[in-house]
Design a protein around this motif. Structure first.
Motif, short mmCIF file in Angstrom:
data_model
loop_
_atom_site.label_atom_id
_atom_site.label_comp_id
_atom_site.label_asym_id
_atom_site.label_seq_id
_atom_site.Cartn_x
_atom_site.Cartn_y
_atom_site.Cartn_z
N TRP A 85 14.73 -1.50 -1.68
CA TRP A 85 13.51 -1.88 -2.40
C TRP A 85 13.30 -3.39 -2.34
O TRP A 85 12.19 -3.87 -2.08
CB TRP A 85 13.63 -1.41 -3.85
CG TRP A 85 12.31 -1.43 -4.61
CD1 TRP A 85 11.07 -1.68 -4.10
CD2 TRP A 85 12.13 -1.16 -6.00
NE1 TRP A 85 10.12 -1.59 -5.09
CE2 TRP A 85 10.75 -1.28 -6.27
CE3 TRP A 85 13.00 -0.85 -7.03
CZ2 TRP A 85 10.21 -1.08 -7.54
CZ3 TRP A 85 12.47 -0.64 -8.31
CH2 TRP A 85 11.11 -0.76 -8.54
N TRP A 86 14.38 -4.15 -2.53
CA TRP A 86 14.29 -5.60 -2.50
C TRP A 86 13.96 -6.09 -1.08
O TRP A 86 13.12 -6.98 -0.89
CB TRP A 86 15.61 -6.21 -2.97
CG TRP A 86 15.64 -7.71 -2.88
CD1 TRP A 86 15.03 -8.61 -3.71
CD2 TRP A 86 16.30 -8.48 -1.87
NE1 TRP A 86 15.28 -9.89 -3.28
CE2 TRP A 86 16.04 -9.85 -2.16
CE3 TRP A 86 17.08 -8.16 -0.76
CZ2 TRP A 86 16.56 -10.87 -1.38
CZ3 TRP A 86 17.58 -9.18 0.02
CH2 TRP A 86 17.32 -10.53 -0.29
N ALA A 125 10.30 -5.48 -0.09
CA ALA A 125 9.27 -6.06 -0.96
C ALA A 125 8.34 -7.03 -0.22
O ALA A 125 7.19 -7.20 -0.61
CB ALA A 125 9.93 -6.77 -2.14
N ILE A 137 6.14 0.71 -0.95
CA ILE A 137 6.76 -0.31 -1.81
C ILE A 137 6.42 -0.06 -3.28
O ILE A 137 7.26 -0.22 -4.17
CB ILE A 137 6.30 -1.71 -1.38
CG1 ILE A 137 6.72 -1.99 0.06
CG2 ILE A 137 6.88 -2.77 -2.33
CD1 ILE A 137 6.16 -3.28 0.63
#
Length: 354
Positions: free
Chosen positions: A115-116, A119, A272
């Motif tokens: 996820w990071w 981003a 995202i």
């Protein structure tokens, strides 16, 4: 008609290839005295994740990055909500303490890391290198930890270690391994090509196709492995297969896809904002579900299936621009989610007191 045949043929070859690869790899690993725990959480998990690897690599090299991302994210969601849900409905699943202490937290951490990394709208090679290095560290750690296995864990994998008794058996397992790899390559090519043509013809985004048709197709090996293990009453193979496959999907499939791609893999804003957070939430929910008495009960499996139906409905309604999407979102956000969180929290604390 040819497109439909391509998709069906691709799915069939993926299932057969995944089964051959799992059988061959697990038997060879056992024959060379590799730990049973390592076989379960690494070799078998990698084997059932091989379809995702084949599809994602093919999609990345052909410029269909959204299919690669959607395939991994969708597969991880399906592994927990659909596959564990169905397996738990067949029979309650026992969860080992090691999975709760080590592997589930690693799955959560890997999901948060993706996820990071995504981003900024793309996955680049250095991020793939970090994920692949993490995979190698996980394998090394598993090998070291496997020395502490007990006899009960070892007995779960006796079928693999007893399958090779001669050089002929060894050659058969090597043939299984090679045949599985070939079928996975051909099947992934057929499936990606067919799914891409369907997406173009229907005007549906490649991300949606990757999250649904491709993800379900490449998750079939996990489905077969987990449901059969549940039906046979084999201890926690069903759970370990899913957790291990989710780890490999992220640390192996996404990492190698990022490393071999000629350019950064673009990540759709929808992924995202919605799909990757759902993947993270699904990973997080595994902890209270697994920790309640070290058991995934039938009602918990049913709850996971309800979530999968709701998730699939949201994807379909959003893809078709249905006006119902506006009402379904609040129902899930303010109704289903709070009720489920309260239920799992209550069950978790009750289970901890016993």
């Amino acid at each position: 008609m040819l497109v439909a045949l391509s998709i069906v043929a691709g799915l069939v070859l993926l299932v057969v290839g995944g089964e051959l690869l799992v059988r061959g790899a697990a038997s060879l690993a056992a024959a060379f005295k590799i730990s049973p725990l390592v076989i379960g959480l690494t070799v078998v998990a990698f084997g059932t994740s091989a379809p995702e690897l084949g599809v994602s690599l093919q999609a990345s090299l052909s410029g269909n990055g959204d299919v690669a991302i959607g395939n991994v994210v969708g597969s991880n969601i399906i592994n927990v909500l659909l596959i564990l849900g169905v397996a738990a409905m067949v029979a309650p699943l026992v969860v080992s303490s090691q999975l709760i202490r080590k592997d589930v937290p690693l799955m959560i951490a890997a999901s948060l890391a993706v996820w990071w990394m995504a981003a900024d709208g793309a996955l680049v090679r250095w991020e793939g290198a970090v994920m692949f290095a993490s995979l190698l560290a996980y394998i090394v750690h598993s090998v070291i930890a496997s020395r502490k296995e007990n006899k009960l864990v070892q007995s779960e994998f006796e079928e693999y270690s007893s399958s090779i008794t001669s050089k002929k058996d060894l050659l058969i397992q090597v043939a299984f391994l090679i045949s599985g790899l070939i079928l996975l390559g051909v099947g992934s090519n057929l499936l990606v090509n067919g799914a891409t043509k369907v997406a173009v013809a229907l005007g549906v985004s490649q991300l949606v196709i990757g999250l649904t048709v491709v993800a379900i197709g490449t998750s079939l090996p996990e489905m077969v492995t987990s449901v059969v293990a549940s039906y046979r009453g084999q201890r926690d193979i069903a759970v370990g297969n899913v957790v291990g496959s989710n780890l490999f999907n992220i640390l192996c499939v996404l990492s190698l896809t990022s490393l071999v791609s000629p350019k950064p893999i673009p990540v759709d804003p929808t992924a995202i904002e919605f799909d990757i957070p759902i993947m993270v939430a699904v990973a997080l929910i595994c902890f209270p579900v697994f920790a309640t008495g070290h058991l995934v009960r039938r009602w918990e499996g049913g709850m996971l299936l309800v979530y999968y139906v709701a998730y699939s409905a949201i994807i379909v309604l959003a893809a078709t621009a249905s006006p119902l999407i506006g009402s379904l979102g609040p129902i899930v956000t303010y109704g289903v989610l709070p009720l489920t969180i309260l239920t799992f929290a209550a069950t978790f604390f009750v289970g901890r007191r016993k």
